[in-house]
Scaffold this motif. Structure first.
Motif, mmCIF file in Angstrom:
data_model
loop_
_atom_site.group_PDB
_atom_site.id
_atom_site.type_symbol
_atom_site.label_atom_id
_atom_site.label_comp_id
_atom_site.label_asym_id
_atom_site.label_seq_id
_atom_site.Cartn_x
_atom_site.Cartn_y
_atom_site.Cartn_z
ATOM 1 N N CYS A 158 -66.912 92.579 -59.903
ATOM 2 C CA CYS A 158 -66.455 92.983 -58.566
ATOM 3 C C CYS A 158 -65.110 93.687 -58.657
ATOM 4 C CB CYS A 158 -66.364 91.767 -57.654
ATOM 5 S SG CYS A 158 -67.963 91.049 -57.222
ATOM 6 N N ARG A 159 -64.229 93.183 -59.519
ATOM 7 C CA ARG A 159 -62.918 93.803 -59.687
ATOM 8 C C ARG A 159 -63.050 95.201 -60.279
ATOM 9 N NH1 ARG A 159 -57.356 92.515 -59.789
ATOM 10 N NH2 ARG A 159 -56.408 94.557 -60.129
ATOM 11 N N ALA A 160 -63.957 95.368 -61.244
ATOM 12 C CA ALA A 160 -64.164 96.690 -61.855
ATOM 13 C C ALA A 160 -64.639 97.699 -60.810
ATOM 14 C CB ALA A 160 -65.159 96.596 -63.005
ATOM 15 N N ILE A 161 -65.555 97.277 -59.959
ATOM 16 C CA ILE A 161 -66.058 98.157 -58.893
ATOM 17 C C ILE A 161 -64.948 98.460 -57.892
ATOM 18 C CG2 ILE A 161 -67.688 98.341 -56.956
ATOM 19 C CD1 ILE A 161 -69.148 98.570 -59.557
ATOM 20 N N ALA A 162 -64.184 97.448 -57.514
ATOM 21 C CA ALA A 162 -63.091 97.652 -56.561
ATOM 22 C C ALA A 162 -62.032 98.591 -57.133
ATOM 23 C CB ALA A 162 -62.478 96.309 -56.174
ATOM 24 N N ASP A 163 -61.716 98.433 -58.418
ATOM 25 C CA ASP A 163 -60.749 99.335 -59.053
ATOM 26 C C ASP A 163 -61.266 100.766 -59.079
ATOM 27 O OD1 ASP A 163 -59.051 97.192 -59.442
ATOM 28 O OD2 ASP A 163 -59.434 97.028 -61.608
ATOM 29 N N GLY A 202 -60.877 106.620 -54.052
ATOM 30 C CA GLY A 202 -60.179 106.804 -52.781
ATOM 31 C C GLY A 202 -58.897 107.607 -52.921
ATOM 32 N N GLN A 203 -58.170 107.385 -54.026
ATOM 33 C CA GLN A 203 -56.951 108.172 -54.253
ATOM 34 C C GLN A 203 -57.288 109.651 -54.394
ATOM 35 O OE1 GLN A 203 -54.667 106.682 -57.549
ATOM 36 N NE2 GLN A 203 -54.311 104.717 -56.579
ATOM 37 N N PRO A 219 -62.427 99.460 -50.791
ATOM 38 C CA PRO A 219 -61.267 100.003 -51.514
ATOM 39 C C PRO A 219 -61.136 101.525 -51.391
ATOM 40 C CG PRO A 219 -62.419 98.429 -52.884
ATOM 41 C CD PRO A 219 -63.275 98.673 -51.680
ATOM 42 N N ILE A 220 -62.255 102.232 -51.305
ATOM 43 C CA ILE A 220 -62.184 103.681 -51.093
ATOM 44 C C ILE A 220 -61.502 103.957 -49.755
ATOM 45 C CG2 ILE A 220 -63.515 105.778 -50.628
ATOM 46 C CD1 ILE A 220 -65.577 104.799 -52.673
ATOM 47 N N GLN A 221 -61.969 103.278 -48.716
ATOM 48 C CA GLN A 221 -61.402 103.462 -47.374
ATOM 49 C C GLN A 221 -59.921 103.102 -47.358
ATOM 50 O OE1 GLN A 221 -63.546 104.017 -44.225
ATOM 51 N NE2 GLN A 221 -61.544 104.794 -43.684
ATOM 52 N N ALA A 222 -59.555 101.983 -47.975
ATOM 53 C CA ALA A 222 -58.157 101.548 -47.997
ATOM 54 C C ALA A 222 -57.278 102.554 -48.737
ATOM 55 C CB ALA A 222 -58.054 100.163 -48.645
ATOM 56 N N ALA A 223 -57.756 103.068 -49.853
ATOM 57 C CA ALA A 223 -56.974 104.041 -50.624
ATOM 58 C C ALA A 223 -56.815 105.350 -49.856
ATOM 59 C CB ALA A 223 -57.633 104.291 -51.981
ATOM 60 N N ILE A 224 -57.865 105.766 -49.162
ATOM 61 C CA ILE A 224 -57.765 106.979 -48.346
ATOM 62 C C ILE A 224 -56.683 106.785 -47.286
ATOM 63 C CG2 ILE A 224 -58.937 108.358 -46.585
ATOM 64 C CD1 ILE A 224 -61.495 108.092 -48.297
ATOM 65 N N ARG A 225 -56.697 105.650 -46.618
ATOM 66 C CA ARG A 225 -55.691 105.392 -45.575
ATOM 67 C C ARG A 225 -54.283 105.315 -46.175
ATOM 68 N NH1 ARG A 225 -58.704 105.390 -41.517
ATOM 69 N NH2 ARG A 225 -60.340 103.958 -40.925
ATOM 70 N N ARG A 226 -54.171 104.700 -47.345
ATOM 71 C CA ARG A 226 -52.858 104.514 -47.978
ATOM 72 C C ARG A 226 -52.279 105.818 -48.517
ATOM 73 N NH1 ARG A 226 -53.969 100.170 -50.062
ATOM 74 N NH2 ARG A 226 -55.070 100.842 -51.927
ATOM 75 N N HIS A 227 -53.133 106.717 -49.013
ATOM 76 C CA HIS A 227 -52.641 107.912 -49.706
ATOM 77 C C HIS A 227 -52.804 109.210 -48.909
ATOM 78 C CE1 HIS A 227 -51.963 105.616 -53.345
ATOM 79 N NE2 HIS A 227 -53.154 105.085 -53.196
ATOM 80 N N SER A 255 -56.443 110.660 -41.857
ATOM 81 C CA SER A 255 -57.297 109.556 -42.277
ATOM 82 C C SER A 255 -57.640 108.570 -41.168
ATOM 83 C CB SER A 255 -56.635 108.797 -43.430
ATOM 84 O OG SER A 255 -55.452 108.179 -42.993
ATOM 85 N N ALA A 256 -57.051 108.727 -40.010
ATOM 86 C CA ALA A 256 -57.219 107.752 -38.939
ATOM 87 C C ALA A 256 -58.680 107.541 -38.545
ATOM 88 C CB ALA A 256 -56.402 108.158 -37.723
#
Length: 125
Positions: free
Chosen positions: A20-25, A31-32, A62-70, A76-77
């Protein structure tokens, strides 16, 4: 040790924390990269396909979170990240759609008409 995508997805289904961590990473990294495109193109929707898309929210969140963060907040809203529905047929259907989008021009050339003689409505149909 090396692991196939299929085995990785099986491990994710079994709740393996490392898998799960590998997929999330991987989702974070994707996402970045996508955040650059979101800043430039400002899409409403990002469709994720391929074998890893079967990991669903473990990859998408994590893709969505990285898009919002970067990304720029206004870009990105409203962007949504979803899995594709075409599966293994996506590439073939995309290629077919591209060919079909050029059909009016190709037909006009086949029958000897100049492209300029084809009505705009027929070209964009």
């Amino acid at each position: 040790r090396p692991m196939s995508v299929s085995n990785l997805l099986d491990a994710v289904k079994e709740g393996d924390r490392g898998a799960c961590r590998a997929i999330a990473d991987a989702g974070e990294a994707v996402g970045q990269v996508l955040s650059v495109f979101v800043n430039v193109l400002n899409p409403e929707l990002v469709v994720v396909g391929g074998e890893l898309a079967a990991a669903s929210n473990i990859l998408l969140d994590p893709i969505q979170a990285a898009i919002r963060r970067h990304s720029v907040a206004t870009a990105s809203a409203d962007v949504r990240v979803v899995t594709g529905k075409l599966g293994n047929r996506a590439e073939v259907l995309g290629a077919a759609a591209l060919i079909l989008s050029q059909s009016p021009r190709a037909l006009a050339l086949q029958v000897g008409l100049r492209y300029a003689d084809v009505p705009e409505a027929a070209i964009n149909a």
